[in-house]
Motif scaffolding. Structure first.
Motif, PDB file in Angstrom:
ATOM      1  N   THR A   1       0.867  -1.174   0.000  1.00 28.96           N
ATOM      2  CA  THR A   1       0.000   0.000   0.000  1.00 28.96           C
ATOM      3  C   THR A   1       0.902   1.222   0.000  1.00 28.96           C
ATOM      4  O   THR A   1       1.525   1.542   1.020  1.00 28.96           O
ATOM      5  CB  THR A   1      -0.928   0.014   1.216  1.00 28.96           C
ATOM      6  N   THR A   2       1.011   1.882  -1.131  1.00 31.31           N
ATOM      7  CA  THR A   2       1.982   2.951  -1.291  1.00 31.31           C
ATOM      8  C   THR A   2       1.333   4.193  -1.886  1.00 31.31           C
ATOM      9  O   THR A   2       0.245   4.125  -2.471  1.00 31.31           O
ATOM     10  CB  THR A   2       3.139   2.483  -2.199  1.00 31.31           C
ATOM     11  N   VAL A   3       2.017   5.306  -1.730  1.00 33.34           N
ATOM     12  CA  VAL A   3       1.555   6.594  -2.263  1.00 33.34           C
ATOM     13  C   VAL A   3       2.174   6.798  -3.638  1.00 33.34           C
ATOM     14  O   VAL A   3       3.394   6.691  -3.803  1.00 33.34           O
ATOM     15  CB  VAL A   3       1.931   7.746  -1.322  1.00 33.34           C
ATOM     16  N   CYS A   4       1.351   7.071  -4.627  1.00 34.21           N
ATOM     17  CA  CYS A   4       1.810   7.338  -5.995  1.00 34.21           C
ATOM     18  C   CYS A   4       1.589   8.814  -6.326  1.00 34.21           C
ATOM     19  O   CYS A   4       0.516   9.356  -6.035  1.00 34.21           O
ATOM     20  CB  CYS A   4       1.059   6.465  -7.001  1.00 34.21           C
ATOM     21  N   ASN A   5       2.608   9.427  -6.892  1.00 39.04           N
ATOM     22  CA  ASN A   5       2.485  10.820  -7.322  1.00 39.04           C
ATOM     23  C   ASN A   5       1.714  10.850  -8.642  1.00 39.04           C
ATOM     24  O   ASN A   5       2.285  10.625  -9.712  1.00 39.04           O
ATOM     25  CB  ASN A   5       3.867  11.452  -7.473  1.00 39.04           C
ATOM     26  N   MET A   6       0.428  11.129  -8.547  1.00 38.11           N
ATOM     27  CA  MET A   6      -0.446  11.050  -9.714  1.00 38.11           C
ATOM     28  C   MET A   6      -0.700  12.446 -10.285  1.00 38.11           C
ATOM     29  O   MET A   6      -0.848  13.426  -9.539  1.00 38.11           O
ATOM     30  CB  MET A   6      -1.765  10.374  -9.337  1.00 38.11           C
TER      31      MET A   6
END
Length: 416
Positions: A185-190
């Motif tokens: 579960t990771t943060v993606c720079n969208m």
């Protein structure tokens, strides 16, 4: 009838023969019985011995060799699982990642949930043996808490849930292999600029948490992510997945810091959004252009502008529910600009309608009484303002038409 007569001498001889025959029959039965008994006494142990020998030959004693090998490895060698197995250089840890599923995308919080298999391969020089000394056993499975493990973790902000009890496959040469399942579960720079035809890149950076490149040297098995067991997502299409090795050095420290980064290139499945957002936005744009073709003083223009304003607000609210507040999109800018133009067209129509109503009342009163040349000035002033509003409508039609065509071309061009 005639009777057979036998002399007494012959009868005695016949009786003697009968007795001898019975004795021989009895002796023969005894011999047969003795032979049968001896055959049982001699054959049963031989058969039992043969079956025992066959069972002994076919019985597998692998578990005994495993146990002996395990004891020899951990009680007859100097082994410490807290110390890396260094010898003439760092420990080369080969990494591999097999993507299973992109389970969930929380676009408002820019969080992605990814499932996959992770593998690690390295060599521990302290663990080795001769397979011939252990009945040909050349590999063994050991609990992960009994050997040294490389501390390769996900460096990006996020959480990782893994199968920490995954065993380690050890070969006789000291080659260690570990396979385990990951839930990331990771943060993606969208970037939502071209939503709903946006393309995203989600990075997974793995590196050693405590050690630098002089202790642990991460490498990748292949330059791409294994997609043989990947299950396609309904929201995003996986375009490409590559693995890249980075070696970073800082001015403060001479040691290198090495990481393996897996980059997932995703493209949104936009067919549903084309019907829900893009098509209504295009149709609403045509309606806004149509309002500027109506006469400035028409009451229908005011009504049409009001309905368009409500429709634009509903579409903007729906877009806000999907895209995070920090996401700057071309479609959102278009809705905001369309709201402003529609609001200006509504005000212009109201002012023109008001002026037309005053001019009509003035003309009605002028039919009752005589008027001089000075009474024509209000009507001339009204005509000039009406022409000015017509020019304003034309300018707004041209400006909004250009913005509408350019914005639609950008969005559709991004789609292609």
């Amino acid at each position: 009838m005639y009777a057979l007569r036998i002399s007494p001498g012959i009868s005695v001889e016949l009786a003697s023969c009968a007795v001898q025959f019975r004795i021989m029959e009895t002796v023969w039965k005894l011999v047969v019985l003795l032979c049968y008994c001896f055959s049982i006494n001699f054959n049963i142990p031989v058969a039992a011995q043969s079956e025992s020998q066959t069972a002994s030959d076919s019985y597998d004693y692998t578990h005994q060799w495993y146990a002996k090998l395990f004891l020899d490895l951990y009680y007859n060698t100097d082994f410490n699982k807290a110390v890396p197995p260094l010898q003439n250089g760092p420990v080369n840890v080969q990494l591999g990642f097999s993507l299973k599923d992109i389970y969930f995308f929380d676009e408002r919080n820019k969080i992605a949930t990814i499932y996959g298999w992770f593998e690690q391969h390295w060599t521990d020089i302290r663990i080795h043996w001769d397979p011939a000394a252990y009945n040909g056993t050349d590999r063994i499975t050991i609990d992960s808490d009994k050997v040294w493990l490389p501390d390769i973790v996900l460096m990006d902000s996020g959480t990782v849930t893994e199968n920490v009890d995954a065993d380690v496959l050890v070969s006789s040469t000291g080659r260690m292999s570990r396979y385990f399942f990951l839930k990331i579960t990771t943060v993606c720079n969208m970037d939502f600029k071209f939503f709903p035809y946006d393309k995203q890149v989600c990075s997974l950076k793995f590196s050693s948490w405590h050690h630098n490149g002089f202790v642990i040297n991460p490498t990748q098995s292949v330059s791409t992510v294994d997609l043989s067991s990947f299950y396609p997502s309904t929201d995003f299409k996986l375009v490409q997945a590559i693995a890249t090795r980075h070696v970073l050095k800082y001015e403060c420290c001479p040691e290198p810091f090495i990481d393996i980064t897996y980059r997932l290139h995703l493209e949104r499945v936009s067919s549903a959004y084309s019907v829900k957002l893009v098509l209504p936005a295009a149709l609403t744009g045509f309606l806004i252009l149509a309002t500027f073709l109506l006469p400035p003083a028409s009451y229908e223009k005011i009504t049409l502008c009001g309905f368009i304003f409500i429709a634009l607000l509903l579409q903007l609210i729906y877009l806000h529910d999907i895209v995070p507040a920090s996401g700057d999109t071309i479609l959102g800018d278009y809705f905001a600009f369309a709201l402003f133009v529609d609001f200006f067209a509504t005000i212009s129509a109201v002012v023109s309608y008001h002026m037309h109503a005053r001019s009509a009342s003035t003309k009605k009163s002028s039919n009752v009484m005589e008027i001089d040349d000075g009474d024509l000035k209000p009507e001339l002033e009204h005509n000039r303002k009406r022409k000015f509003l017509q020019y304003v409508d034309f300018i707004c039609f041209a400006v909004f038409g250009i913005v509408f065509v350019v914005g639609l071309a950008i969005i559709l061009g991004r789609r292609g």
